[in-house]
Scaffold this motif. Structure first.
Motif, PDB file in Angstrom:
ATOM      1  N   UNK A  16       0.844  -1.196   0.000  1.00 49.74           N
ATOM      2  CA  UNK A  16       0.000   0.000   0.000  1.00 49.74           C
ATOM      3  C   UNK A  16       0.875   1.240   0.000  1.00 49.74           C
ATOM      4  N   UNK A  17       1.588   1.538   1.081  1.00 47.32           N
ATOM      5  CA  UNK A  17       2.439   2.730   1.081  1.00 47.32           C
ATOM      6  C   UNK A  17       3.628   2.656   0.116  1.00 47.32           C
ATOM      7  N   UNK A  22      -4.332  -2.061  -6.253  1.00 50.01           N
ATOM      8  CA  UNK A  22      -5.765  -1.818  -6.206  1.00 50.01           C
ATOM      9  C   UNK A  22      -6.296  -0.860  -7.249  1.00 50.01           C
ATOM     10  N   UNK A  23      -5.437  -0.241  -8.033  1.00 52.06           N
ATOM     11  CA  UNK A  23      -5.900   0.677  -9.064  1.00 52.06           C
ATOM     12  C   UNK A  23      -6.169  -0.095 -10.350  1.00 52.06           C
ATOM     13  N   UNK A  26      -2.526   0.626 -14.998  1.00 56.40           N
ATOM     14  CA  UNK A  26      -1.207  -0.010 -14.830  1.00 56.40           C
ATOM     15  C   UNK A  26      -0.282   0.885 -13.989  1.00 56.40           C
ATOM     16  N   UNK A  27       0.532   0.231 -13.186  1.00 60.39           N
ATOM     17  CA  UNK A  27       1.498   0.946 -12.359  1.00 60.39           C
ATOM     18  C   UNK A  27       2.812   1.065 -13.097  1.00 60.39           C
ATOM     19  N   UNK A  28       3.562   2.142 -12.824  1.00 66.30           N
ATOM     20  CA  UNK A  28       4.916   2.187 -13.376  1.00 66.30           C
ATOM     21  C   UNK A  28       5.751   1.079 -12.748  1.00 66.30           C
ATOM     22  N   UNK A  29       6.637   0.524 -13.515  1.00 62.33           N
ATOM     23  CA  UNK A  29       7.528  -0.522 -13.021  1.00 62.33           C
ATOM     24  C   UNK A  29       8.943   0.012 -13.003  1.00 62.33           C
ATOM     25  N   UNK A 156       0.073   4.792  -3.294  1.00 58.88           N
ATOM     26  CA  UNK A 156       1.246   4.702  -2.424  1.00 58.88           C
ATOM     27  C   UNK A 156       1.693   6.075  -1.942  1.00 58.88           C
ATOM     28  N   UNK A 157       2.809   6.092  -1.227  1.00 58.38           N
ATOM     29  CA  UNK A 157       3.359   7.345  -0.692  1.00 58.38           C
ATOM     30  C   UNK A 157       3.617   8.332  -1.818  1.00 58.38           C
ATOM     31  N   UNK A 158       3.159   9.558  -1.615  1.00 65.77           N
ATOM     32  CA  UNK A 158       3.361  10.611  -2.609  1.00 65.77           C
ATOM     33  C   UNK A 158       3.883  11.874  -1.965  1.00 65.77           C
TER      34      UNK A 158
END
Length: 172
Positions: A16-17, A22-23, A26-29, A156-158
């Motif tokens: 999570x952080x 959960x989005x 697509x997440x950056x890798x 996540x942490x931003x």
């Protein structure tokens, strides 16, 4: 006394952080070609770890502690990918009847253990599952300052999270 023993604790969750999930997007890798790092194939979410978290976390004036179900694996898999040193790890007790009562009351299963671990010392807790019940319980049972900071697990942490943590952790 101004030693590190007096610095606030930062209890840090991973899923999570640091590893967003959960989005629907697509997440950056973040792949790495550094052979000394743990192989990302051992855990499919490791490539979601943004290496920029390492310097940002190390810049915070606190003593970081893993507060995650990753347990000691956080030092083996997460810390090297972020450039963090080995951190202390909260050992979670076996579930009890009190935990079931706490859960029914909305209290997170980590809350009592973290307050006990802090032993009155100021602490910030970063997690994606913190609730108002946790904040109320900590306010009633912890003598020191405490910041329970909920992070959106989808992102996540931003920047905003780091601002909140930085302001709370800075002395004065």
């Amino acid at each position: 006394m101004a030693g590190s023993a007096q610095r606030p604790l930062l209890f840090l969750d991973v899923d999570g952080p640091l590893i967003p999930f959960g989005s629907p997007h697509p997440y950056p890798l973040y792949e790495t070609d550094r052979p000394e790092l743990p192989d990302a194939t051992s855990h499919p979410l490791l490539p979601r770890l943004d290496p920029s978290h390492g310097p940002r976390l190390k810049a915070l004036p606190c003593e970081m502690v893993w507060a995650t179900t990753w347990a000691a694996d956080a030092n083996e898999c997460i810390a090297p990918r972020l450039g963090l040193p080995e951190l202390a790890v909260v050992a979670w007790p076996e579930p009890s009847d009190a935990d079931e009562r706490d859960e029914r009351a909305g209290l997170h299963w980590k809350t009592r253990t973290l307050v006990g671990w802090a032993a009155g010392r100021p602490f910030a807790w970063v997690d994606d599952e913190i609730s108002d019940a946790d904040r109320a319980w900590v306010a009633a049972h912890h003598e020191g300052r405490a910041l329970l900071h909920r992070v959106d697990a989808r992102s996540g942490l931003g920047d905003a999270d780091y601002r909140v943590l930085g302001e709370w952790l800075r002395p004065g």
